[in-house]
Design a protein around this motif. Structure first.
Motif, mmCIF file in Angstrom:
data_model
loop_
_atom_site.group_PDB
_atom_site.id
_atom_site.type_symbol
_atom_site.label_atom_id
_atom_site.label_comp_id
_atom_site.label_asym_id
_atom_site.label_seq_id
_atom_site.Cartn_x
_atom_site.Cartn_y
_atom_site.Cartn_z
ATOM 1 N N LEU A 21 32.368 35.314 41.587
ATOM 2 C CA LEU A 21 32.671 34.064 40.903
ATOM 3 C C LEU A 21 33.537 33.159 41.769
ATOM 4 N N GLY A 22 33.133 31.915 41.863
ATOM 5 C CA GLY A 22 33.953 30.889 42.508
ATOM 6 C C GLY A 22 34.528 29.997 41.429
ATOM 7 N N ASN A 23 35.439 29.144 41.785
ATOM 8 C CA ASN A 23 36.031 28.269 40.775
ATOM 9 C C ASN A 23 35.772 26.816 41.117
ATOM 10 N N ALA A 24 34.613 26.336 40.709
ATOM 11 C CA ALA A 24 34.275 24.927 40.891
ATOM 12 C C ALA A 24 34.517 24.167 39.591
ATOM 13 N N SER A 25 35.098 24.832 38.608
ATOM 14 C CA SER A 25 35.297 24.215 37.298
ATOM 15 C C SER A 25 36.663 23.539 37.225
ATOM 16 N N GLU A 26 36.894 22.954 36.084
ATOM 17 C CA GLU A 26 38.185 22.315 35.826
ATOM 18 C C GLU A 26 39.215 23.308 35.306
ATOM 19 N N ALA A 27 38.806 24.560 35.100
ATOM 20 C CA ALA A 27 39.727 25.591 34.604
ATOM 21 C C ALA A 27 40.554 26.108 35.777
ATOM 22 N N THR A 29 42.755 28.335 36.127
ATOM 23 C CA THR A 29 43.070 29.768 36.180
ATOM 24 C C THR A 29 41.842 30.630 35.874
ATOM 25 N N LEU A 30 40.663 30.134 36.181
ATOM 26 C CA LEU A 30 39.432 30.855 35.857
ATOM 27 C C LEU A 30 39.384 32.241 36.499
ATOM 28 N N ILE A 31 39.734 32.346 37.772
ATOM 29 C CA ILE A 31 39.673 33.635 38.462
ATOM 30 C C ILE A 31 40.713 34.589 37.874
ATOM 31 N N THR A 32 41.914 34.111 37.659
ATOM 32 C CA THR A 32 42.971 34.940 37.064
ATOM 33 C C THR A 32 42.571 35.404 35.672
ATOM 34 N N ASP A 33 42.035 34.502 34.873
ATOM 35 C CA ASP A 33 41.623 34.865 33.511
ATOM 36 C C ASP A 33 40.490 35.891 33.527
ATOM 37 N N THR A 34 39.569 35.750 34.472
ATOM 38 C CA THR A 34 38.471 36.705 34.595
ATOM 39 C C THR A 34 38.989 38.079 35.005
ATOM 40 N N VAL A 35 39.873 38.118 35.999
ATOM 41 C CA VAL A 35 40.432 39.407 36.441
ATOM 42 C C VAL A 35 41.215 40.062 35.309
ATOM 43 N N ARG A 36 41.965 39.283 34.567
ATOM 44 C CA ARG A 36 42.704 39.829 33.419
ATOM 45 C C ARG A 36 41.731 40.467 32.427
ATOM 46 N N ALA A 37 40.596 39.812 32.191
ATOM 47 C CA ALA A 37 39.592 40.338 31.257
ATOM 48 C C ALA A 37 38.924 41.597 31.816
ATOM 49 N N VAL A 38 38.673 41.642 33.111
ATOM 50 C CA VAL A 38 38.068 42.837 33.720
ATOM 51 C C VAL A 38 39.024 44.027 33.600
ATOM 52 N N ILE A 39 40.306 43.776 33.835
ATOM 53 C CA ILE A 39 41.300 44.850 33.705
ATOM 54 C C ILE A 39 41.309 45.382 32.273
ATOM 55 N N ALA A 40 41.305 44.483 31.300
ATOM 56 C CA ALA A 40 41.285 44.901 29.892
ATOM 57 C C ALA A 40 39.969 45.595 29.538
ATOM 58 N N SER A 41 38.864 45.139 30.121
ATOM 59 C CA SER A 41 37.559 45.731 29.809
ATOM 60 C C SER A 41 37.465 47.173 30.287
ATOM 61 N N ASP A 83 45.182 30.260 42.335
ATOM 62 C CA ASP A 83 44.520 31.038 41.284
ATOM 63 C C ASP A 83 44.084 32.395 41.834
ATOM 64 N N LYS A 84 43.528 32.416 43.031
ATOM 65 C CA LYS A 84 43.091 33.667 43.647
ATOM 66 C C LYS A 84 44.283 34.585 43.954
ATOM 67 N N VAL A 85 45.382 34.018 44.412
ATOM 68 C CA VAL A 85 46.596 34.799 44.695
ATOM 69 C C VAL A 85 47.115 35.444 43.407
ATOM 70 N N ALA A 86 47.152 34.675 42.324
ATOM 71 C CA ALA A 86 47.617 35.209 41.037
ATOM 72 C C ALA A 86 46.689 36.327 40.549
ATOM 73 N N ALA A 87 45.388 36.154 40.732
ATOM 74 C CA ALA A 87 44.424 37.185 40.321
ATOM 75 C C ALA A 87 44.630 38.463 41.123
ATOM 76 N N GLU A 88 44.868 38.318 42.413
ATOM 77 C CA GLU A 88 45.078 39.498 43.259
ATOM 78 C C GLU A 88 46.372 40.222 42.889
ATOM 79 N N ALA A 89 47.382 39.490 42.465
ATOM 80 C CA ALA A 89 48.627 40.132 42.014
ATOM 81 C C ALA A 89 48.356 40.991 40.779
ATOM 82 N N LEU A 90 47.519 40.497 39.873
ATOM 83 C CA LEU A 90 47.148 41.290 38.693
ATOM 84 C C LEU A 90 46.412 42.564 39.108
#
Length: 160
Positions: A21-27, A29-41, A83-90
């Motif tokens: 997933l890349g982040n071409a959207s206006e969100a 924190t999309l990558i961080t939110d996705t990683v958070r969801a993968v961790i929970a999943s 956003d990618k740095v925050a996702a990697e910290a998670l």
């Protein structure tokens, strides 16, 4: 892509989750939110192997980039890379068996070879180390199937 239950249902019966997933959207924190969801999943599905494509120039790789890449990352790509740095910290704080791939700028070339170097072992890359999309995919699939590069950041770049 940010709903843990949906990701868990898709992961059920599989060995790994792979995100390109890349982040071409206006969100922002999309990558961080996705990683958070993968961790929970992973707690729901039991699939704890996660591979993700990030980008060369994110986090600890920034000092290993050329002056030009450093300038581009620090200005034009700053918010996306934050956003990618925050996702990697998670990921680093999680119990997942994660692998982060850092390709260079993507190309559509084919039949090229590539090197895969653990970030800590990398000295410096060329001015613009490109990576063929098929090499990005090859690295991800091999790492998932062979269960390699666990809890590592790996730089993938085409070689001559």
């Amino acid at each position: 892509i940010t709903d843990a239950a949906v990701i868990a249902a898709a992961a059920e019966g599989h060995d790994a989750v792979i995100s390109t997933l890349g982040n071409a959207s206006e969100a922002p924190t999309l990558i961080t939110d996705t990683v958070r969801a993968v961790i929970a999943s992973a707690k729901i599905s039991g699939v704890d192997r996660f591979l993700i494509v990030s980008a060369f120039g994110v986090g600890d790789s920034l000092p290993k980039t050329s002056f030009l890449v450093h300038a581009i990352v620090s200005s034009m790509l700053r918010k996306k890379y934050e956003d990618k740095v925050a996702a990697e910290a998670l990921l680093k704080a999680s119990d997942l068996k994660w692998t982060v791939e850092y390709p260079g700028p993507l190309s559509n070339r084919s039949n090229t070879r590539y090197s895969a170097t653990v970030l800590e072992d990398l000295k410096k890359l060329s001015l613009f180390p490109s990576t063929a999309r098929e090499n990005v995919a090859d690295f991800l699939l091999r790492s998932a199937v062979e269960d390699t590069h666990i809890r590592q950041i790996v730089v993938v770049a085409d070689t001559k």
